[in-house]
Write a protein that holds these residues in place. Sequence first.
Motif, PDB file in Angstrom:
ATOM      1  N   ALA A   1     107.072 -81.813  26.846  1.00 20.78           N
ATOM      2  CA  ALA A   1     108.229 -81.093  26.310  1.00 20.78           C
ATOM      3  C   ALA A   1     108.461 -81.482  24.853  1.00 20.78           C
ATOM      4  O   ALA A   1     108.778 -80.631  24.017  1.00 20.78           O
ATOM      5  CB  ALA A   1     109.473 -81.383  27.149  1.00 20.78           C
ATOM      6  N   GLU A   2     108.273 -82.756  24.552  1.00 18.38           N
ATOM      7  CA  GLU A   2     108.425 -83.230  23.168  1.00 18.38           C
ATOM      8  C   GLU A   2     107.379 -82.586  22.258  1.00 18.38           C
ATOM      9  O   GLU A   2     107.698 -82.106  21.167  1.00 18.38           O
ATOM     10  CB  GLU A   2     108.291 -84.753  23.129  1.00 18.38           C
ATOM     11  N   LEU A   3     106.131 -82.557  22.721  1.00 17.80           N
ATOM     12  CA  LEU A   3     105.059 -81.949  21.928  1.00 17.80           C
ATOM     13  C   LEU A   3     105.293 -80.453  21.737  1.00 17.80           C
ATOM     14  O   LEU A   3     105.065 -79.914  20.654  1.00 17.80           O
ATOM     15  CB  LEU A   3     103.706 -82.194  22.598  1.00 17.80           C
ATOM     16  N   LYS A   4     105.756 -79.786  22.801  1.00 14.38           N
ATOM     17  CA  LYS A   4     106.047 -78.352  22.709  1.00 14.38           C
ATOM     18  C   LYS A   4     107.161 -78.117  21.690  1.00 14.38           C
ATOM     19  O   LYS A   4     107.079 -77.208  20.870  1.00 14.38           O
ATOM     20  CB  LYS A   4     106.436 -77.809  24.080  1.00 14.38           C
ATOM     21  N   GLY A   5     108.205 -78.954  21.737  1.00 11.12           N
ATOM     22  CA  GLY A   5     109.311 -78.824  20.791  1.00 11.12           C
ATOM     23  C   GLY A   5     108.858 -79.010  19.358  1.00 11.12           C
ATOM     24  O   GLY A   5     109.273 -78.264  18.457  1.00 11.12           O
ATOM     25  N   LYS A   6     107.989 -80.003  19.133  1.00  6.35           N
ATOM     26  CA  LYS A   6     107.467 -80.232  17.784  1.00  6.35           C
ATOM     27  C   LYS A   6     106.637 -79.046  17.309  1.00  6.35           C
ATOM     28  O   LYS A   6     106.710 -78.654  16.146  1.00  6.35           O
ATOM     29  CB  LYS A   6     106.635 -81.505  17.751  1.00  6.35           C
ATOM     30  N   ALA A   7     105.845 -78.486  18.214  1.00  6.06           N
ATOM     31  CA  ALA A   7     105.015 -77.335  17.844  1.00  6.06           C
ATOM     32  C   ALA A   7     105.893 -76.143  17.470  1.00  6.06           C
ATOM     33  O   ALA A   7     105.644 -75.469  16.469  1.00  6.06           O
ATOM     34  CB  ALA A   7     104.082 -76.968  18.997  1.00  6.06           C
TER      35      ALA A   7
ATOM     36  N   THR B   1      86.996 -89.675  29.852  1.00  9.36           N
ATOM     37  CA  THR B   1      88.293 -90.291  29.636  1.00  9.36           C
ATOM     38  C   THR B   1      88.225 -91.785  29.883  1.00  9.36           C
ATOM     39  O   THR B   1      87.714 -92.231  30.885  1.00  9.36           O
ATOM     40  CB  THR B   1      89.345 -89.653  30.571  1.00  9.36           C
ATOM     41  N   SER B   2      88.773 -92.554  28.941  1.00 11.99           N
ATOM     42  CA  SER B   2      88.805 -94.001  29.119  1.00 11.99           C
ATOM     43  C   SER B   2      89.957 -94.377  30.030  1.00 11.99           C
ATOM     44  O   SER B   2      90.857 -93.591  30.283  1.00 11.99           O
ATOM     45  CB  SER B   2      88.964 -94.695  27.761  1.00 11.99           C
ATOM     46  N   HIS B   3      89.963 -95.617  30.499  1.00 12.57           N
ATOM     47  CA  HIS B   3      91.003 -96.067  31.413  1.00 12.57           C
ATOM     48  C   HIS B   3      92.338 -96.260  30.720  1.00 12.57           C
ATOM     49  O   HIS B   3      93.365 -96.344  31.377  1.00 12.57           O
ATOM     50  CB  HIS B   3      90.571 -97.361  32.101  1.00 12.57           C
ATOM     51  N   THR B   4      92.354 -96.328  29.400  1.00 12.67           N
ATOM     52  CA  THR B   4      93.607 -96.540  28.690  1.00 12.67           C
ATOM     53  C   THR B   4      94.368 -95.245  28.465  1.00 12.67           C
ATOM     54  O   THR B   4      95.522 -95.265  28.130  1.00 12.67           O
ATOM     55  CB  THR B   4      93.367 -97.211  27.326  1.00 12.67           C
ATOM     56  N   ARG B   5      93.702 -94.122  28.648  1.00 13.54           N
ATOM     57  CA  ARG B   5      94.359 -92.831  28.480  1.00 13.54           C
ATOM     58  C   ARG B   5      95.037 -92.424  29.774  1.00 13.54           C
ATOM     59  O   ARG B   5      94.518 -92.640  30.862  1.00 13.54           O
ATOM     60  CB  ARG B   5      93.333 -91.761  28.162  1.00 13.54           C
ATOM     61  N   THR B   6      96.174 -91.780  29.651  1.00 11.49           N
ATOM     62  CA  THR B   6      96.844 -91.232  30.819  1.00 11.49           C
ATOM     63  C   THR B   6      97.269 -89.807  30.511  1.00 11.49           C
ATOM     64  O   THR B   6      97.376 -89.421  29.358  1.00 11.49           O
ATOM     65  CB  THR B   6      98.102 -92.057  31.187  1.00 11.49           C
ATOM     66  N   ALA B   7      97.503 -89.054  31.549  1.00  7.08           N
ATOM     67  CA  ALA B   7      97.988 -87.686  31.354  1.00  7.08           C
ATOM     68  C   ALA B   7      99.391 -87.751  30.761  1.00  7.08           C
ATOM     69  O   ALA B   7     100.152 -88.659  31.037  1.00  7.08           O
ATOM     70  CB  ALA B   7      98.006 -86.960  32.693  1.00  7.08           C
ATOM     71  N   HIS B   8      99.700 -86.781  29.927  1.00  7.38           N
ATOM     72  CA  HIS B   8     101.028 -86.733  29.331  1.00  7.38           C
ATOM     73  C   HIS B   8     102.066 -86.443  30.406  1.00  7.38           C
ATOM     74  O   HIS B   8     101.862 -85.590  31.261  1.00  7.38           O
ATOM     75  CB  HIS B   8     101.105 -85.658  28.249  1.00  7.38           C
ATOM     76  N   SER B   9     103.181 -87.126  30.315  1.00  9.05           N
ATOM     77  CA  SER B   9     104.276 -86.865  31.232  1.00  9.05           C
ATOM     78  C   SER B   9     104.933 -85.541  30.858  1.00  9.05           C
ATOM     79  O   SER B   9     104.718 -85.001  29.776  1.00  9.05           O
ATOM     80  CB  SER B   9     105.299 -87.996  31.154  1.00  9.05           C
ATOM     81  N   ALA B  10     105.757 -85.055  31.761  1.00 10.88           N
ATOM     82  CA  ALA B  10     106.478 -83.805  31.492  1.00 10.88           C
ATOM     83  C   ALA B  10     107.368 -83.964  30.269  1.00 10.88           C
ATOM     84  O   ALA B  10     107.491 -83.041  29.462  1.00 10.88           O
ATOM     85  CB  ALA B  10     107.299 -83.409  32.717  1.00 10.88           C
ATOM     86  N   GLU B  11     107.966 -85.134  30.124  1.00 13.96           N
ATOM     87  CA  GLU B  11     108.834 -85.378  28.965  1.00 13.96           C
ATOM     88  C   GLU B  11     108.034 -85.349  27.670  1.00 13.96           C
ATOM     89  O   GLU B  11     108.466 -84.782  26.673  1.00 13.96           O
ATOM     90  CB  GLU B  11     109.552 -86.733  29.099  1.00 13.96           C
ATOM     91  N   ARG B  12     106.854 -85.956  27.695  1.00 11.18           N
ATOM     92  CA  ARG B  12     106.006 -85.987  26.503  1.00 11.18           C
ATOM     93  C   ARG B  12     105.526 -84.579  26.153  1.00 11.18           C
ATOM     94  O   ARG B  12     105.475 -84.200  24.985  1.00 11.18           O
ATOM     95  CB  ARG B  12     104.823 -86.929  26.715  1.00 11.18           C
TER      96      ARG B  12
END
Length: 154
Positions: A40-46, A27-38
């Motif tokens: 939830a957004e990805l789950k909703g899109k799926a 993992t590079s330093h520019t990547r971060t773990a997805h927040s709970a909101e993100r």
Amino acid sequence: MKPWIKKAAAGALGAIVLAGGLTACSTSHTRTAHSAERMAELKGKAVLRISSKLDLNDDQKAKLNVLADKLDAQRVQLTGSGAGARAELAGLLASERFDRVKAQSLLDEKTRAVQTTGPEVIQAMGDFYDSLQPAQQQKVRERLQGHGRWFDRG
């Protein structure tokens, strides 16, 4: 629990731990773990995408949402907060010697998580799949066999 289920769960967990370890190292330093909101957004899109592809009715959509919620809860138990999981995996490799005791403890923790949430996920998957019409079930089988992707464009 049946022996083959234990072996499958342990194998899956081992693959998750290995993949997580490789991810943590790459993992590079520019990547971060997805927040709970993100998440939830990805789950909703799926859910929307799958609902659209299968042309689900309201009852089927509700069952798909329950399945998505159960899978998300299991994901959180298995992966933790993202940064914390990476730190745990990095801790296994922090010294000159691999910390086997800590690795076994981590494996035991993840195995308990699968054993705890697994039956709920199986029940939700069964409820969702059984609610599908035969043509919808066939689409699911085809997608799982690699003849299509849930998230391709179009």
